[in-house]
Design a protein around this motif. Structure first.
Motif, mmCIF file in Angstrom:
data_model
loop_
_atom_site.group_PDB
_atom_site.id
_atom_site.type_symbol
_atom_site.label_atom_id
_atom_site.label_comp_id
_atom_site.label_asym_id
_atom_site.label_seq_id
_atom_site.Cartn_x
_atom_site.Cartn_y
_atom_site.Cartn_z
ATOM 1 N N ALA A 247 0.815 -1.215 0.000
ATOM 2 C CA ALA A 247 0.000 0.000 0.000
ATOM 3 C C ALA A 247 0.845 1.260 0.000
ATOM 4 C CB ALA A 247 -0.927 0.009 1.212
ATOM 5 N N LEU A 248 2.139 1.147 0.328
ATOM 6 C CA LEU A 248 3.009 2.320 0.360
ATOM 7 C C LEU A 248 3.297 2.859 -1.040
ATOM 8 C CD1 LEU A 248 5.574 1.125 3.059
ATOM 9 C CD2 LEU A 248 3.619 2.672 3.361
ATOM 10 N N SER A 249 3.137 2.040 -2.041
ATOM 11 C CA SER A 249 3.353 2.441 -3.431
ATOM 12 C C SER A 249 2.018 2.473 -4.162
ATOM 13 C CB SER A 249 4.292 1.452 -4.132
ATOM 14 O OG SER A 249 4.244 1.604 -5.542
ATOM 15 N N PRO A 250 1.653 3.610 -4.769
ATOM 16 C CA PRO A 250 0.381 3.645 -5.514
ATOM 17 C C PRO A 250 0.302 2.587 -6.607
ATOM 18 C CG PRO A 250 1.257 5.857 -5.226
ATOM 19 C CD PRO A 250 2.337 4.916 -4.771
ATOM 20 N N LEU A 251 1.419 2.368 -7.289
ATOM 21 C CA LEU A 251 1.425 1.381 -8.364
ATOM 22 C C LEU A 251 1.219 -0.023 -7.816
ATOM 23 C CD1 LEU A 251 1.806 0.679 -11.337
ATOM 24 C CD2 LEU A 251 4.286 0.648 -10.939
ATOM 25 N N SER A 252 1.939 -0.378 -6.754
ATOM 26 C CA SER A 252 1.786 -1.703 -6.164
ATOM 27 C C SER A 252 0.400 -1.880 -5.552
ATOM 28 C CB SER A 252 2.862 -1.932 -5.096
ATOM 29 O OG SER A 252 4.142 -2.007 -5.680
ATOM 30 N N ALA A 253 -0.123 -0.805 -4.958
ATOM 31 C CA ALA A 253 -1.470 -0.877 -4.391
ATOM 32 C C ALA A 253 -2.493 -1.146 -5.482
ATOM 33 C CB ALA A 253 -1.794 0.421 -3.658
ATOM 34 N N PHE A 254 -2.372 -0.463 -6.609
ATOM 35 C CA PHE A 254 -3.288 -0.664 -7.732
ATOM 36 C C PHE A 254 -3.168 -2.079 -8.284
ATOM 37 C CE2 PHE A 254 -3.473 -0.357 -12.504
ATOM 38 C CZ PHE A 254 -4.855 -0.419 -12.599
ATOM 39 N N ARG A 255 -1.945 -2.515 -8.516
ATOM 40 C CA ARG A 255 -1.733 -3.858 -9.067
ATOM 41 C C ARG A 255 -2.264 -4.928 -8.114
ATOM 42 N NH1 ARG A 255 3.536 -4.073 -8.756
ATOM 43 N NH2 ARG A 255 3.894 -2.913 -10.695
ATOM 44 N N GLY A 256 -1.961 -4.769 -6.826
ATOM 45 C CA GLY A 256 -2.423 -5.749 -5.852
ATOM 46 C C GLY A 256 -3.935 -5.800 -5.755
ATOM 47 N N LEU A 257 -4.579 -4.636 -5.815
ATOM 48 C CA LEU A 257 -6.040 -4.602 -5.759
ATOM 49 C C LEU A 257 -6.660 -5.308 -6.955
ATOM 50 C CD1 LEU A 257 -6.676 -0.976 -4.469
ATOM 51 C CD2 LEU A 257 -7.458 -3.077 -3.374
ATOM 52 N N VAL A 258 -6.090 -5.098 -8.141
ATOM 53 C CA VAL A 258 -6.630 -5.746 -9.337
ATOM 54 C C VAL A 258 -6.507 -7.260 -9.216
ATOM 55 C CG1 VAL A 258 -6.330 -6.075 -11.819
ATOM 56 C CG2 VAL A 258 -6.239 -3.769 -10.842
ATOM 57 N N PHE A 259 -5.340 -7.738 -8.799
ATOM 58 C CA PHE A 259 -5.157 -9.183 -8.676
ATOM 59 C C PHE A 259 -6.045 -9.763 -7.581
ATOM 60 C CE2 PHE A 259 -1.163 -8.690 -11.089
ATOM 61 C CZ PHE A 259 -1.290 -9.776 -11.943
ATOM 62 N N ASP A 260 -6.124 -9.077 -6.444
ATOM 63 C CA ASP A 260 -6.827 -9.646 -5.306
ATOM 64 C C ASP A 260 -8.341 -9.569 -5.453
ATOM 65 O OD1 ASP A 260 -5.927 -10.731 -2.557
ATOM 66 O OD2 ASP A 260 -7.641 -9.443 -2.061
ATOM 67 N N THR A 261 -8.847 -8.496 -6.064
ATOM 68 C CA THR A 261 -10.302 -8.301 -6.118
ATOM 69 C C THR A 261 -10.908 -8.590 -7.488
ATOM 70 O OG1 THR A 261 -10.133 -5.937 -6.670
ATOM 71 C CG2 THR A 261 -10.112 -6.514 -4.339
ATOM 72 N N VAL A 262 -10.076 -8.850 -8.483
ATOM 73 C CA VAL A 262 -10.605 -9.170 -9.812
ATOM 74 C C VAL A 262 -10.122 -10.547 -10.265
ATOM 75 C CG1 VAL A 262 -10.691 -8.487 -12.242
ATOM 76 C CG2 VAL A 262 -10.758 -6.727 -10.453
ATOM 77 N N VAL A 263 -8.812 -10.730 -10.383
ATOM 78 C CA VAL A 263 -8.273 -11.975 -10.941
ATOM 79 C C VAL A 263 -8.487 -13.146 -9.994
ATOM 80 C CG1 VAL A 263 -6.200 -13.106 -11.826
ATOM 81 C CG2 VAL A 263 -6.575 -10.664 -12.283
ATOM 82 N N VAL A 264 -8.106 -12.986 -8.729
ATOM 83 C CA VAL A 264 -8.253 -14.085 -7.768
ATOM 84 C C VAL A 264 -9.725 -14.428 -7.562
ATOM 85 C CG1 VAL A 264 -7.895 -14.775 -5.375
ATOM 86 C CG2 VAL A 264 -6.075 -13.594 -6.612
ATOM 87 N N VAL A 265 -10.578 -13.410 -7.548
ATOM 88 C CA VAL A 265 -12.011 -13.668 -7.408
ATOM 89 C C VAL A 265 -12.521 -14.487 -8.583
ATOM 90 C CG1 VAL A 265 -14.284 -12.577 -7.421
ATOM 91 C CG2 VAL A 265 -12.469 -11.644 -5.988
ATOM 92 N N ALA A 266 -12.041 -14.155 -9.794
ATOM 93 C CA ALA A 266 -12.480 -14.897 -10.976
ATOM 94 C C ALA A 266 -11.973 -16.328 -10.958
ATOM 95 C CB ALA A 266 -12.000 -14.184 -12.242
ATOM 96 N N ALA A 267 -10.714 -16.504 -10.507
ATOM 97 C CA ALA A 267 -10.150 -17.857 -10.470
ATOM 98 C C ALA A 267 -10.788 -18.698 -9.384
ATOM 99 C CB ALA A 267 -8.640 -17.776 -10.250
ATOM 100 N N GLY A 268 -11.347 -18.064 -8.372
ATOM 101 C CA GLY A 268 -11.991 -18.800 -7.302
ATOM 102 C C GLY A 268 -11.055 -19.216 -6.199
ATOM 103 N N THR A 269 -9.734 -19.132 -6.443
ATOM 104 C CA THR A 269 -8.754 -19.506 -5.434
ATOM 105 C C THR A 269 -7.436 -18.833 -5.767
ATOM 106 O OG1 THR A 269 -7.646 -21.344 -4.314
ATOM 107 C CG2 THR A 269 -7.992 -21.558 -6.689
#
Length: 300
Positions: A247-269
């Motif tokens: 979260a200290l880096s805007p870029l890392s925060a954005f990337r992490g949010l996309v993976f955690d709330t979009v990609v991982v949700v779609a994959a189911g795990t």
């Protein structure tokens, strides 16, 4: 930007305007702070509408977004594959466009003498910065969101058989996930624009603004991530704290949010790649902190 129209519209006109059929009086009621704030926002929108460079940036961004989505095959695969295809280009392009929209916003007002005019009104420097930011962010979000909406429409029209990992989870490749991706991209853009506004308030010359904007881009795109990598490899950041440290880096925060709330949700795990709450707070913190810094710099 170098071709922004250097006119004073709105605030000075309202200050000088008097009805022709009424004599001037020694005491006039100045416009309220809210009215001046609306005037500043409107002025920024007119500046964006008159500046050709902003149109070029918006069209270039749209061309890249649509081109990557189509050539990468994401459009024909579904919403989540399209978001994955667009993530890396947007990580690079959104900061560039956001900085271009904001790195001269306050500086241009100072060079034209408009800040001196605004100081004669009952409006704080915080309101001036907020008005400039809101006006610019409206134009920036139009430039970013419209191409993404067009991509979503293209997915609806052109989507073919989905990738198996998504087909095995009914309904996960949802337009709601792509909408979440759009919202996260907008939050990322707003945070970077706030940094650019702070850059604009910190300098007194266009060349200095450009140099500091380049430094800000390097820090946002590379520097902060390298610091996180160094902290992790040196043991300063433990395994348990890594997902929160992003979260200290805007870029890392954005990337992490996309993976955690979009990609991982779609994959189911999948493993937790970010702390959604910490990442959102990080983006909000960068936005609010940068605008507060810009307000403080105007008070110098």
């Amino acid at each position: 930007m170098s071709d922004e129209n250097p006119t004073r519209d709105g605030v000075e006109a309202q200050a000088q305007a008097q009805p022709h059929n009424q004599p001037q009086t020694a005491t006039t009621t100045p416009p309220g702070a809210k009215h001046v704030l609306k005037t500043i926002i409107g002025r920024e929108l007119r500046t964006i509408a008159r500046t050709r460079t902003f149109y070029v940036l918006a069209l270039a961004l749209a061309a890249v977004v649509l081109g990557v989505a189509w050539t990468g095959g994401g459009i024909r695969a579904g919403f989540v594959p399209t978001a994955v295809d667009l993530l890396t280009p947007l990580e690079l392009l959104v900061p560039v466009v956001a900085v271009a929209f904001g790195y001269r916003a306050v500086l241009a007002d100072e060079q034209r003498g408009e800040l001196d005019v605004l100081e004669t009104y009952p409006v704080s420097n915080r309101s001036i910065v907020l008005g400039v930011y809101v006006g610019r962010v409206i134009g920036l979000l139009v430039a970013i969101v419209v191409p993404l909406v067009l991509v979503a429409i293209a997915v609806v029209v052109a989507e073919e058989d989905r990738i198996l990992i998504y087909a095995s989870h009914a309904g996960v490749d949802s337009p709601l996930l792509f909408a979440r991706f759009v919202v996260l991209t907008a939050l990322f853009a707003m945070a970077v624009l706030a940094v650019a506004i702070a850059v604009s308030a910190a300098v007194s010359a266009t060349r200095s603004a450009l140099a500091l904007a380049v430094v800000a881009l390097v820090v946002l795109l590379v520097g902060l991530d390298l610091l996180l990598v160094y902290g992790f490899t040196s043991g300063l950041i433990g395994d348990g704290a890594l997902v929160h440290s992003l979260a200290l880096s805007p870029l890392s925060a954005f990337r992490g949010l996309v993976f955690d709330t979009v990609v991982v949700v779609a994959a189911g795990t999948g493993p937790a790649v970010a702390s959604p709450l910490a990442s959102v707070l990080g983006l909000v913190g960068w936005t609010v902190g940068s605008l507060a810094l810009a307000s403080w710099l105007l008070n110098r």
